[in-house]
Scaffold this motif. Structure first.
Motif, PDB file in Angstrom:
ATOM      1  N   ASP A  44       0.854  -1.184   0.000  1.00 24.85           N
ATOM      2  CA  ASP A  44       0.000   0.000   0.000  1.00 24.85           C
ATOM      3  C   ASP A  44       0.895   1.241   0.000  1.00 24.85           C
ATOM      4  O   ASP A  44       1.623   1.493   0.958  1.00 24.85           O
ATOM      5  N   THR A  81       0.002   4.408  -0.355  1.00 26.80           N
ATOM      6  CA  THR A  81      -0.646   5.677  -0.011  1.00 26.80           C
ATOM      7  C   THR A  81       0.129   6.513   1.019  1.00 26.80           C
ATOM      8  O   THR A  81       0.342   7.702   0.781  1.00 26.80           O
ATOM      9  N   PRO A  82       0.585   5.968   2.136  1.00 26.67           N
ATOM     10  CA  PRO A  82       1.289   6.823   3.110  1.00 26.67           C
ATOM     11  C   PRO A  82       2.556   7.426   2.541  1.00 26.67           C
ATOM     12  O   PRO A  82       2.859   8.597   2.776  1.00 26.67           O
ATOM     13  N   VAL A 113       3.190   8.134  -0.579  1.00 27.41           N
ATOM     14  CA  VAL A 113       2.806   9.203  -1.501  1.00 27.41           C
ATOM     15  C   VAL A 113       2.361  10.440  -0.725  1.00 27.41           C
ATOM     16  O   VAL A 113       2.697  11.567  -1.087  1.00 27.41           O
ATOM     17  N   ASP A 114       1.642  10.214   0.365  1.00 30.57           N
ATOM     18  CA  ASP A 114       1.225  11.345   1.194  1.00 30.57           C
ATOM     19  C   ASP A 114       2.425  12.149   1.654  1.00 30.57           C
ATOM     20  O   ASP A 114       2.473  13.367   1.555  1.00 30.57           O
ATOM     21  N   ILE A 115       3.414  11.436   2.179  1.00 29.07           N
ATOM     22  CA  ILE A 115       4.614  12.118   2.676  1.00 29.07           C
ATOM     23  C   ILE A 115       5.324  12.824   1.534  1.00 29.07           C
ATOM     24  O   ILE A 115       5.785  13.961   1.668  1.00 29.07           O
ATOM     25  N   PHE A 154       4.086  14.053  -1.163  1.00 26.95           N
ATOM     26  CA  PHE A 154       3.368  15.282  -1.516  1.00 26.95           C
ATOM     27  C   PHE A 154       3.586  16.375  -0.476  1.00 26.95           C
ATOM     28  O   PHE A 154       3.736  17.546  -0.810  1.00 26.95           O
ATOM     29  N   LEU A 155       3.586  15.936   0.777  1.00 25.08           N
ATOM     30  CA  LEU A 155       3.804  16.901   1.851  1.00 25.08           C
ATOM     31  C   LEU A 155       5.141  17.607   1.669  1.00 25.08           C
ATOM     32  O   LEU A 155       5.253  18.832   1.728  1.00 25.08           O
ATOM     33  N   VAL A 213       2.371   9.788  -9.220  1.00 26.82           N
ATOM     34  CA  VAL A 213       3.365   9.673  -8.150  1.00 26.82           C
ATOM     35  C   VAL A 213       4.763   9.889  -8.715  1.00 26.82           C
ATOM     36  O   VAL A 213       5.601  10.560  -8.103  1.00 26.82           O
TER      37      VAL A 213
END
Lengths: 182, 146
Positions: free
Chosen positions: A31, A33-34, A36-38, A40-41, B5
């Motif tokens: 997964d 998602t985390p 990618v979140d970081i 983007f942050l 991404v």
């Protein structure tokens, strides 16, 4: 939630031959998602903090010899006097200084320079006036210089900057008081 | 999602490598604006900062490649002095003497737009007396027609 999903078993329908031993492969799906979140942050952080605008600079050259004086014809001497509150007065030679609006400065300087090729501009600024006014005046002169150089590459704008003398301050004060009633 | 991404990471790497953090300043400076578009080099500048309350700081930052323990490393020198219009010449001279290549560096004045002209006049007089006749004023780019 976050974790590793293991795909169950092998895709059905394929029979492994007896000669080759079946390799036990596990399909792993992570997964992302985390992560990618970081990413983007961080991306947003760097985008916000980056300064792309390099500072611009303006070049100033001072005359090497301070004491050396240059004779100028009076009619070619355009003087700007800047009061402490930023009011600009202009005059030619020994004319009486009059209030001058900076909006028309560029057009004015261009016209005067075209009329009088030997024009010298003298800027006198009150010691308590803001420094930005000096930058503004010098900048306009440099813009005019560039404009006129398009036609005459050898053109160079002659100007000088100095603080207001005591006499100038008195003169300006006198003009101010006479102007007030009107 | 993968292409997005990828692009995001690419951008992230780009920003991470290009970001330069502003060196800390004692006070915020509001620059005057001009039409001049001269770009300055990033290092080997002698920076004279004048804040809105007319205090003067002399700041020298240089990036040099140095060999430390057999490895090439980028080192940063920063010299920071507070000065007045009276002792500015002395401060500049000490920096010029202590720093290699101190006499060839460019002088840059970064002054707040509300600085009094008198301070600038004194400073320019001091520079002129030191035979520094050419320097730069840092300004913001003024955007208008012409």
């Amino acid at each position: 939630m976050a974790g590793v999903d293991i795909a169950s078993g092998r895709p059905p329908g394929k029979k492994t031959s007896a000669l080759r031993r079946p390799k036990r492969r596990v399909g792993i799906r992570i997964d992302m998602t985390p992560m990618v979140d970081i990413a983007f942050l961080l991306l947003i952080f760097y985008m916000v903090t980056t300064i792309f605008m390099q500072p611009q600079a303006m070049e100033i050259s001072l005359p090497p010899d301070k004491e050396k004086s240059v004779p100028i014809k009076e009619s070619n001497l355009l003087t700007f006097r800047v009061d402490e509150d930023g009011t600009v007065y202009k005059n030619f030679g020994k004319e009486k200084p009059e209030v001058f609006g900076l909006d028309s400065l560029r057009a004015y300087l261009k016209r005067e320079n075209e009329e009088k090729p030997k024009l010298v501009t003298f800027i006198k600024i009150h010691k308590d006036a803001k420094y930005s006014i000096m930058v503004e005046l010098i900048d306009e002169m440099q813009v005019v210089e560039k404009l006129l150089q398009q036609r005459d590459p050898g053109f160079s704008y002659r100007f000088a900057v100095a603080p207001l003398s005591e006499q100038d301050i008195k003169d300006l004060q006198a003009i101010k008081t006479t102007n007030k009633p009107s | 999602m993968t292409p997005m991404v990828d692009v995001a990471f690419l951008l992230l790497i780009f920003y991470m490598t290009t970001t330069q953090f502003k060196p800390p300043e004692k006070k915020e400076i509001k620059l005057p604006s001009s039409h001049s578009e001269i770009k300055l080099p990033e290092s080997d500048l002698l920076n004279i900062t004048i804040t809105a309350d007319d205090s003067i700081f002399v700041d020298y930052t240089s990036k040099r490649e140095q060999v430390i323990d057999g490895k090439k490393q980028n080192t940063m020198d920063r010299i920071y002095h507070e000065a007045t219009t009276q002792n500015i010449a002395q401060v500049i001279n000490t920096i010029r003497v202590t720093v290699p290549g101190g006499y060839s560096m460019k002088l840059v004045i970064k002054a707040d737009k509300n600085v009094k002209y008198g301070t600038m006049a004194d400073l320019m007089d001091a520079l002129q007396a030191m035979k520094i006749n050419r320097f730069h004023l840092i300004t913001e780019l003024k955007l208008d027609q012409g």
